[in-house]
Scaffold this active site. Structure first.
Site, PDB file in Angstrom:
ATOM      1  N   GLY A  46      56.977  31.537  38.603  1.00 31.70           N
ATOM      2  CA  GLY A  46      55.437  32.222  38.854  1.00 31.70           C
ATOM      3  C   GLY A  46      55.188  33.192  37.678  1.00 31.70           C
ATOM      4  O   GLY A  46      55.830  33.865  37.257  1.00 31.70           O
ATOM      5  N   GLN A  51      50.244  39.054  33.418  1.00 27.91           N
ATOM      6  CA  GLN A  51      51.516  39.653  32.765  1.00 27.91           C
ATOM      7  C   GLN A  51      51.623  38.988  31.463  1.00 27.91           C
ATOM      8  O   GLN A  51      52.440  39.562  30.803  1.00 27.91           O
ATOM      9  CB  GLN A  51      52.433  38.615  33.572  1.00 27.91           C
ATOM     10  CG  GLN A  51      52.540  39.055  35.013  1.00 27.91           C
ATOM     11  CD  GLN A  51      53.884  38.347  35.886  1.00 27.91           C
ATOM     12  OE1 GLN A  51      53.263  37.404  36.430  1.00 27.91           O
ATOM     13  NE2 GLN A  51      54.803  38.604  35.916  1.00 27.91           N
ATOM     14  N   CYS A 101      60.407  39.511  39.525  1.00 24.86           N
ATOM     15  CA  CYS A 101      59.352  39.308  38.601  1.00 24.86           C
ATOM     16  C   CYS A 101      59.766  39.183  37.248  1.00 24.86           C
ATOM     17  O   CYS A 101      60.532  40.096  37.030  1.00 24.86           O
ATOM     18  CB  CYS A 101      58.427  40.351  39.325  1.00 24.86           C
ATOM     19  SG  CYS A 101      56.874  40.502  38.429  1.00 24.86           S
ATOM     20  N   LEU A 102      59.036  38.566  36.509  1.00 26.47           N
ATOM     21  CA  LEU A 102      59.254  38.611  35.171  1.00 26.47           C
ATOM     22  C   LEU A 102      58.678  39.902  34.517  1.00 26.47           C
ATOM     23  O   LEU A 102      59.204  40.150  33.426  1.00 26.47           O
ATOM     24  CB  LEU A 102      58.559  37.494  34.478  1.00 26.47           C
ATOM     25  CG  LEU A 102      58.971  35.802  34.774  1.00 26.47           C
ATOM     26  CD1 LEU A 102      58.376  34.892  34.295  1.00 26.47           C
ATOM     27  CD2 LEU A 102      60.640  35.907  34.232  1.00 26.47           C
ATOM     28  N   HIS A 143      52.730  36.875  46.102  1.00 23.21           N
ATOM     29  CA  HIS A 143      53.308  37.688  44.993  1.00 23.21           C
ATOM     30  C   HIS A 143      52.521  37.610  43.570  1.00 23.21           C
ATOM     31  O   HIS A 143      51.986  38.792  43.173  1.00 23.21           O
ATOM     32  CB  HIS A 143      54.878  37.267  44.884  1.00 23.21           C
ATOM     33  CG  HIS A 143      55.134  37.884  43.477  1.00 23.21           C
ATOM     34  ND1 HIS A 143      56.348  38.538  43.540  1.00 23.21           N
ATOM     35  CD2 HIS A 143      55.020  37.883  42.056  1.00 23.21           C
ATOM     36  CE1 HIS A 143      56.977  39.084  42.257  1.00 23.21           C
ATOM     37  NE2 HIS A 143      55.864  38.632  41.520  1.00 23.21           N
ATOM     38  N   GLU A 144      52.113  36.414  43.322  1.00 25.44           N
ATOM     39  CA  GLU A 144      51.130  36.047  42.114  1.00 25.44           C
ATOM     40  C   GLU A 144      49.832  36.851  42.253  1.00 25.44           C
ATOM     41  O   GLU A 144      49.181  37.297  41.293  1.00 25.44           O
ATOM     42  CB  GLU A 144      51.140  34.631  41.772  1.00 25.44           C
ATOM     43  CG  GLU A 144      52.479  34.250  41.349  1.00 25.44           C
ATOM     44  CD  GLU A 144      53.222  35.035  40.330  1.00 25.44           C
ATOM     45  OE1 GLU A 144      52.766  35.635  39.454  1.00 25.44           O
ATOM     46  OE2 GLU A 144      54.590  34.790  40.443  1.00 25.44           O
ATOM     47  N   HIS A 147      49.439  40.276  41.850  1.00 23.47           N
ATOM     48  CA  HIS A 147      49.236  40.865  40.362  1.00 23.47           C
ATOM     49  C   HIS A 147      47.917  40.755  39.837  1.00 23.47           C
ATOM     50  O   HIS A 147      47.146  41.488  39.103  1.00 23.47           O
ATOM     51  CB  HIS A 147      49.955  39.757  39.335  1.00 23.47           C
ATOM     52  CG  HIS A 147      51.357  39.747  39.170  1.00 23.47           C
ATOM     53  ND1 HIS A 147      51.895  40.961  38.709  1.00 23.47           N
ATOM     54  CD2 HIS A 147      52.395  39.038  39.333  1.00 23.47           C
ATOM     55  CE1 HIS A 147      53.400  40.923  38.598  1.00 23.47           C
ATOM     56  NE2 HIS A 147      53.709  39.812  39.357  1.00 23.47           N
TER      57      HIS A 147
HETATM   58  C1  QAP Z   1      57.572  35.534  41.391  1.00 19.98           C
HETATM   59  O1  QAP Z   1      59.196  35.497  39.640  1.00 19.98           O
HETATM   60  C2  QAP Z   1      58.409  35.328  42.762  1.00 19.98           C
HETATM   61  O2  QAP Z   1      64.055  39.892  36.946  1.00 19.98           O
HETATM   62  C3  QAP Z   1      58.085  34.893  40.292  1.00 19.98           C
HETATM   63  O3  QAP Z   1      65.500  38.827  34.712  1.00 19.98           O
HETATM   64  C4  QAP Z   1      59.945  35.556  42.709  1.00 19.98           C
HETATM   65  O4  QAP Z   1      59.849  33.940  38.277  1.00 19.98           O
HETATM   66  C5  QAP Z   1      57.801  35.072  43.782  1.00 19.98           C
HETATM   67  C6  QAP Z   1      62.791  36.664  36.424  1.00 19.98           C
HETATM   68  C7  QAP Z   1      60.700  35.357  43.719  1.00 19.98           C
HETATM   69  C8  QAP Z   1      58.639  34.761  45.155  1.00 19.98           C
HETATM   70  C9  QAP Z   1      59.967  35.135  45.027  1.00 19.98           C
HETATM   71  C10 QAP Z   1      62.986  37.659  36.964  1.00 19.98           C
HETATM   72  C11 QAP Z   1      63.712  35.979  35.621  1.00 19.98           C
HETATM   73  C12 QAP Z   1      61.867  35.482  37.149  1.00 19.98           C
HETATM   74  C13 QAP Z   1      64.160  38.611  36.572  1.00 19.98           C
HETATM   75  C14 QAP Z   1      59.899  35.078  38.670  1.00 19.98           C
HETATM   76  C15 QAP Z   1      64.628  38.072  35.326  1.00 19.98           C
HETATM   77  C16 QAP Z   1      64.692  36.783  34.840  1.00 19.98           C
HETATM   78  C17 QAP Z   1      60.794  35.913  38.377  1.00 19.98           C
HETATM   79 CO    CO Z   2      55.555  38.829  39.141  1.00 19.41          CO
END
Ligand code: QAP
Ligand code: CO
Length: 177
Positions: A46, A51, A101-102, A143-144, A147
């Site tokens: 996401g 971001q 989270c990215l 979550h999004e 943001h």
């Molecule tokens: C949001 O998050 C989310 O730390 C999206 O080193 C995540 O795509 C919502 C990511 C979980 C609900 C549950 C994170 C990639 C990606 C990192 C992501 C990383 C590389 C996170």
């Molecule tokens: Co995020």
């Protein structure tokens, strides 16, 4: 088509509230295109526009694609969803999920959110839709949408865990130098 830079904590830009999308034009379509490319390349599930430095109420997600084991940068069975101006109109139940989270690299922690939500949103052409989402899809949308309000998942941790998180993230940053 371009991969954009993802802003990371503690960039103050991430704390601002995003503005509604009003123009459903080619510029929006190309932003969405860049966002999906950036998300898949990361790889992530996401991404909100803020971001990548654009404070508009817009997010992309894909919670169930698969990786090609021979090439981790290549995804198969993509199912991209685009949400413009999303509003949660109903929340139900609760669940705990270990989120990432990215914009908060290499940090994961459990967050409690609604297990089921109802959502009103527009697509990239501006057409209105409603959606009922549960479990990972509901968690990811919440979550999004956070943001869009300038909120990160680490802001939802208990005081003590948030403190630990911020300390760890600042240490990671210092180690990079
Ligand atoms: C949001 O998050 C989310 O730390 C999206 O080193 C995540 O795509 C919502 C990511 C979980 C609900 C549950 C994170 C990639 C990606 C990192 C992501 C990383 C590389 C996170
Ligand atoms: Co995020």
């Amino acid at each position: 088509m371009a991969i954009r830079e993802i802003l990371t904590y503690p960039d103050a830009f991430l704390k601002q509230k995003s503005k509604p999308v009003e123009k459903f034009d080619d510029e929006l379509a190309s932003l969405v295109d860049d966002m999906q490319q950036t998300m898949y390349a990361a790889p992530g599930i996401g991404l909100a526009a803020i971001q990548v430095g654009v404070p508009l109420r817009l997010l992309v997600l894909d919670i169930d694609y698969e990786w090609d084991n021979n090439d981790p940068a290549q995804q198969i069975n993509k199912n991209l969803q685009v949400f413009v101006n999303p509003v949660i109109t109903h929340k139900e139940g609760s669940m705990v999920f270990k989120e990432g989270c990215l914009s908060v690299p290499e940090f994961y922690e459990e967050v409690k959110r609604a297990q089921k939500i109802r959502l009103e949103y527009q697509d990239v052409k501006g057409l209105p839709h409603t959606l009922e989402a549960e479990d990972l899809l509901a968690v990811c949308l919440q979550h999004e949408i956070d943001h869009l309000e300038g909120r990160l998942f680490i802001d939802r941790l208990s005081f003590i865990k948030a403190k630990q998180a911020k300390k760890k993230l600042k240490k990671n940053l210092a180690d990079q130098r």
